[in-house]
Design a protein around this motif. Structure first.
Motif, PDB file in Angstrom:
ATOM      1  N   UNK A  24       0.827  -1.200   0.000  1.00 36.83           N
ATOM      2  CA  UNK A  24       0.000   0.000   0.000  1.00 36.83           C
ATOM      3  C   UNK A  24       0.864   1.253   0.000  1.00 36.83           C
ATOM      4  N   UNK A  25       1.874   1.276   0.852  1.00 36.13           N
ATOM      5  CA  UNK A  25       2.656   2.500   0.964  1.00 36.13           C
ATOM      6  C   UNK A  25       3.819   2.559  -0.011  1.00 36.13           C
ATOM      7  N   UNK A  26       4.343   1.388  -0.391  1.00 36.67           N
ATOM      8  CA  UNK A  26       5.451   1.385  -1.345  1.00 36.67           C
ATOM      9  C   UNK A  26       6.693   2.050  -0.786  1.00 36.67           C
ATOM     10  N   UNK A  85       4.460 -11.749  -0.136  1.00 31.54           N
ATOM     11  CA  UNK A  85       4.610 -11.515  -1.574  1.00 31.54           C
ATOM     12  C   UNK A  85       3.261 -11.519  -2.279  1.00 31.54           C
ATOM     13  N   UNK A  86       2.473 -12.542  -1.977  1.00 31.20           N
ATOM     14  CA  UNK A  86       1.154 -12.645  -2.619  1.00 31.20           C
ATOM     15  C   UNK A  86       0.294 -11.432  -2.270  1.00 31.20           C
ATOM     16  N   UNK A  87       0.252 -11.126  -0.974  1.00 29.27           N
ATOM     17  CA  UNK A  87      -0.607 -10.026  -0.526  1.00 29.27           C
ATOM     18  C   UNK A  87      -0.122  -8.696  -1.101  1.00 29.27           C
ATOM     19  N   UNK A 107      14.668  -8.521   0.833  1.00 31.80           N
ATOM     20  CA  UNK A 107      14.944  -9.419   1.939  1.00 31.80           C
ATOM     21  C   UNK A 107      14.195 -10.735   1.730  1.00 31.80           C
ATOM     22  N   UNK A 108      12.944 -10.615   1.304  1.00 31.60           N
ATOM     23  CA  UNK A 108      12.171 -11.841   1.131  1.00 31.60           C
ATOM     24  C   UNK A 108      12.679 -12.619  -0.087  1.00 31.60           C
ATOM     25  N   UNK A 109      13.219 -11.926  -1.086  1.00 27.91           N
ATOM     26  CA  UNK A 109      13.880 -12.619  -2.194  1.00 27.91           C
ATOM     27  C   UNK A 109      15.007 -13.473  -1.653  1.00 27.91           C
ATOM     28  N   UNK A 135       9.389  -0.841   1.089  1.00 31.02           N
ATOM     29  CA  UNK A 135       8.836  -1.876   0.239  1.00 31.02           C
ATOM     30  C   UNK A 135       9.961  -2.609  -0.489  1.00 31.02           C
ATOM     31  N   UNK A 136      10.825  -1.840  -1.129  1.00 35.64           N
ATOM     32  CA  UNK A 136      11.965  -2.422  -1.851  1.00 35.64           C
ATOM     33  C   UNK A 136      12.806  -3.281  -0.908  1.00 35.64           C
TER      34      UNK A 136
END
Lengths: 277, 285
Positions: B98-100, B151-153, B110-112, B104-105
């Motif tokens: 939502x906020x980007x 990621x999905x959300x 990190x999740x990558x 966000x990046x």
């Protein structure tokens, strides 16, 4: 000729909206300036058409006024004076109070502008929930009243319906009801009739005209459809490549276009004019 | 437009299978035919029959009773792990989507990085740090599941955010929290639900493999499907029913959830929500 609007509305009132040297550019690294320093003024209860081809910056102008462009995405400079305040200098909470109550916006696609999983009535009354302390009963009463005003069939039934149960025209009416429920001073309409078929278009335009005449809501009408603008707007501004190239009374601009681009625009639709009138 | 009621076989079958297994597991909490930990020297590696319907293991423990208890433990771990993952993932994904911006990046990179490692490997490392036990396993798996949900959300939020109804809500002055939870969240529920069902599958499998490797539930704690598989390994040739019944239970659990997620994801259910969505899609098409 379509009937001139606003003959009954108050003449030369206070300025409702004023854009001063408004510039908007996208932060995409290429520094593309989409709106190049436009000046524009609207009086209270006025109907102003902003016309131009796709990519001329008219929608970006509208979104900027409504404060819907993310600050990460664009750089805005200049002034947007609304109700005596510069919107670009307002704090977020000030904007929230001001925009939600006094500025409404209707989008092109009525299918996506309503929350698909929320009952129509709740969406119509949402601005009241946010900006007033009215209890549920009062809100519902007002919502039904406004829904009747915009000619939604059987308001109390429609109140409980979901957007997919309404036709495109009805959805747009619901949108208008929601935008109008707080009696805003300005409605920004971004191609509100483009997604509708012609007969429904006419009905929606008539409804907007009524709202303007009876309740003196200012309409900023964004469209590439000159016939629609002729039908509803008293003043028109022609945008071309991010600048306003011509501004004046609708009848004047269309009968005697000065700028070359306007001349081409008018020539392009002169065939359609006869059909519409 | 044609309103034909399509029977969602996947969803119905999935619900029946999952419903039955959950029922059996619930019964297992209160009553099992034998004590799951009770050894019986007179019935070691007994073949299926009476009174041990699914036979016994090398300590003479009743396989059916152990499965009822073990599946319960597995499901409990999967459930809470998914709860942690889905809750935190939805929150993180929703906020970043939502906020980007830079956050966000940062979080997505990190999740990558987390996703780049096989999750079981990461779980191994984590368990060797925090130690064994079902509670710790829940925590480890839950945290590991966060990135996939986030990621999905996040993707859905980014998509919804540019819809006009969200812009409209913002213009009306709806607060961000309300836009996120009242407007956008219900609109991504179908996607969220099916990823929760898939998450369940992964959690069941992860529990089984971790316990199989001896890093999950401690055998002294309770039975679990992974532990039963591990124990059955030695007597695979002489008493195959132990491995078969544990493996089959895992398969059934997963089948149920898979069918549910399939049913939710593709056909839409006969509930109001999905019928609406279905019609919506049809109209948009």
């Amino acid at each position: 000729m379509p009937k001139m609007l606003n003959e009954s509305a108050q003449p030369a009132g206070e300025a409702l909206l004023e854009l001063r040297k408004l510039r908007v550019s996208f932060n995409d690294g290429r520094g593309g300036e989409v709106v190049r320093g436009i000046d524009l003024a609207m009086e209270e209860g006025e109907t102003l058409g902003l016309v131009g081809e796709s990519g001329s910056g008219k929608t970006v102008t509208a979104l900027t006024i409504a404060g819907l462009l993310s600050e990460n995405l664009v750089t805005v400079s200049g002034e947007i004076i609304f109700g005596g305040k510069d919107l670009l200098k307002c704090s977020r909470s000030e904007l929230r109070a001001l925009q939600g109550r006094d500025i409404g916006m209707i989008f092109q696609e009525p299918m996506t502008s309503l929350d698909p999983l929320m009952r129509i009535g709740f969406q119509v009354e949402e601005p009241l929930r946010l900006h007033t302390k009215l209890p549920y009963r009062e809100r519902r009463k007002k919502a039904l009243e406004v829904m009747g005003l915009v000619d939604l069939p059987e308001p109390s039934e429609t109140y409980r319906k979901f957007p997919h149960q309404l036709s495109g025209g009805q959805r747009q009416r619901a949108m208008i009801a929601s935008a109008f429920i707080t009696h805003p001073k300005l409605l920004i309409l971004d191609e509100p009739t483009t997604a509708l078929d012609v007969t429904v278009q006419k009905q929606i335009l008539d409804l907007l005209r009524t709202l303007n005449e009876r309740h003196s809501v200012g309409l900023l009408f964004i469209s590439h459809d000159l016939r629609v603008v002729r039908h509803i707007c008293r003043k028109v501004a022609v945008m071309y490549q991010g600048e306003i190239v011509e501004y004046g009374d609708t009848a004047q601009v269309f009968s005697n276009p000065q700028h070359e681009y306007t001349q081409r625009l008018v020539a392009a639709v002169s065939a359609g004019r006869r059909v519409y009138d | 437009m044609i309103h034909r009621r399509r029977v969602n076989t996947n969803l119905i079958a999935g619900c029946i299978i999952t419903g039955l297994t959950v029922f059996i597991i619930l019964v297992g909490y209160f009553w099992t035919p034998f004590d799951p930990a009770g050894m019986d020297a007179s019935a070691i590696n007994a073949a299926p029959g009476l009174p041990h319907l699914l036979g016994t293991d090398r300590f003479g423990r009743d396989t059916l009773s152990r499965i009822m208890q073990g599946a319960g433990a597995t499901l409990r771990i999967a459930f809470f792990a998914v709860c942690i993952g889905a809750f935190a993932g939805t929150l993180i994904g929703g906020l970043t989507g939502y906020f980007g911006g830079i956050l966000d990046e940062l979080i997505m990179r990190l999740s990558d990085a987390v996703t780049a490692f096989p999750s079981v490997l990461l779980a191994l490392v984590a368990v060797s740090i925090v130690g064994r036990g079902s509670d710790k396993l829940i925590l480890v798996l839950g945290v590991l599941f966060i990135p996939s949900f986030a990621r999905v959300v996040r993707g859905e939020f980014v998509k919804q955010q540019h819809r006009d109804y969200v812009k409209n809500a913002r213009l009306m002055g709806v607060k961000d929290a309300r836009i996120i939870f009242v407007h956008i969240l219900p609109n991504i529920s179908a996607v969220l639900l099916s990823s929760i069902a898939i998450g369940f599958n992964n959690a069941v499998l992860a529990e089984a493999s971790m316990s199989f490797l001896g890093l999950g539930v401690a055998p002294t704690e309770s039975a679990s499907l992974g532990i039963m598989l591990k124990e059955a390994e030695n007597s695979l040739m002489s008493a195959p029913w132990q491995a078969l019944s544990a493996g089959f239970s895992i398969a059934i659990l997963i089948l149920g959830f898979s069918l549910i997620s399939e049913g939710l994801g593709f056909n839409g259910i006969r509930s109001r929500t999905s019928k609406r969505r279905l019609r919506l899609n049809a109209e948009n098409a």
